[in-house]
Design an enzyme around this catalytic site. Structure first.
Site, PDB file in Angstrom:
ATOM      1  CE1 TYR A   8      -4.879  -0.565   3.436  1.00  0.00           C
ATOM      2  CE2 TYR A   8      -6.280  -0.641   1.286  1.00  0.00           C
ATOM      3  CZ  TYR A   8      -5.381  -1.081   2.705  1.00  0.00           C
ATOM      4  OH  TYR A   8      -5.691  -2.609   2.950  1.00  0.00           O
ATOM      5  N   GLY A   9      -2.074   2.132   0.701  1.00  0.00           N
ATOM      6  CA  GLY A   9      -1.302   2.429   1.093  1.00  0.00           C
ATOM      7  C   GLY A   9       0.511   2.185   0.324  1.00  0.00           C
ATOM      8  CD  GLU A  73      -2.207  -5.640  -0.566  1.00  0.00           C
ATOM      9  OE1 GLU A  73      -1.809  -5.811   0.506  1.00  0.00           O
ATOM     10  OE2 GLU A  73      -1.646  -4.382  -1.205  1.00  0.00           O
TER      11      GLU A  73
END
Length: 286
Positions: A8-9, A73
């Site tokens: 999503y980024g 992440e």
């Protein structure tokens, strides 16, 4: 082993970390799941649990690529030190609902959260905040200038760049309007043609109202499409939020699309559209 991952980024197409997914198959460019998306004190956005819809893309990755994403992440499986937790969750696309991993900011890191991301879509948020003008792909009634003139906004839609071709999508009348179906693009294969305009913030403000964005009718989305034969990224369009079974459009609405597309869209595409209107809805146009 293969894994589905919802991004999503900065892992999305055109973003700074997308190179990690460059060789991974994209299952869906238009995908969504429940959650909330926030800016952070760094460049990247962060997702947490919530009831809103967060938009992104789905990829199938190998064990090796998944390990690289975990490293990016800061996910090692330790909730005491991790920045993100990786969880399997239901992801929705235009074709199916599937299970995919998504990276969620761990509770202990919520102090880094800033303001909400516009429309829970990182690419839309970036475009609207970083640019003053936009390439806009119109595929429905916004190809016609009659309503622009009535709204006294036609000056914002004078800069026509040319014909756009969006591969991998199908035109459907999947928006339930007051009097009939309205156009939508659905990620079901094929190709949709449209007109690409260069617009400014005044034109954008008009479109957000006309497309009923605040009411949840359409949402802004960022696509890649061919414009006059050349691929362009970061092109704005609008997609139906709550898709219905296809509905017959009104004669007026269908005529807006055909009239607006004439002279820019290919003759073959216009003929295909007329055939669709005839076969599905018994609508005849010269």
């Amino acid at each position: 082993m293969a894994h589905n991952v919802f991004v999503y980024g900065t892992l999305r197409k055109g973003e700074r970390n997308h190179h990690l997914l460059a060789d991974s198959p994209c299952i869906a460019e238009q995908a969504w799941t429940n959650g909330q998306l926030f800016a952070t004190d760094s460049y990247y956005p962060a997702m947490i649990l919530g009831e809103d819809l967060v938009y992104g893309e789905v990829y199938t990755v190998t064990d090796e690529i998944l390990a690289q994403l975990d490293e990016l992440e800061n996910h090692k499986g330790d909730p005491e030190t991790d920045l993100y937790d990786r969880k399997a969750t239901a992801i929705h696309t235009d074709s199916e609902t599937l299970q995919a991993f998504v990276y969620l900011l761990v509770d202990k890191q919520h102090e880094v959260l800033g303001g909400p991301i516009l429309y829970n879509d990182w690419k839309v948020h970036r475009l609207f905040n970083e640019k003053e003008d936009y390439l806009y792909f119109a595929y429905g009634s916004c190809m016609d200038d009659d309503r622009f003139k009535k709204a006294k906004i036609v000056h914002c839609f004078q800069n026509l760049i040319g014909r756009g071709v969006l591969d991998g999508y199908t035109l459907k009348f999947a928006m339930k309007g007051a009097k009939g179906g309205a156009a939508d693009i659905v990620e079901h294969g094929g190709a949709v043609e449209g007109k690409v305009y260069h617009i400014n913030k005044e034109g954008l403000a008009y479109l957000l109202i006309r497309e009923g964005v605040e009411a949840g009718h359409y949402r802004p989305a960022i696509i890649s499409c061919h414009i006059n034969g050349e691929l362009s990224d970061n092109v704005l369009t609008f997609i139906v939020c709550d898709k219905a079974e296809e509905l017959k459009p009104t004669d007026i609405y269908a005529n807006e699309i055909l009239r607006g597309g004439t002279g820019t869209l290919s003759e073959a595409y216009l003929a295909q559209l007329k055939e669709k209107l005839k076969n599905q809805f018994n609508m005849l146009f010269d």
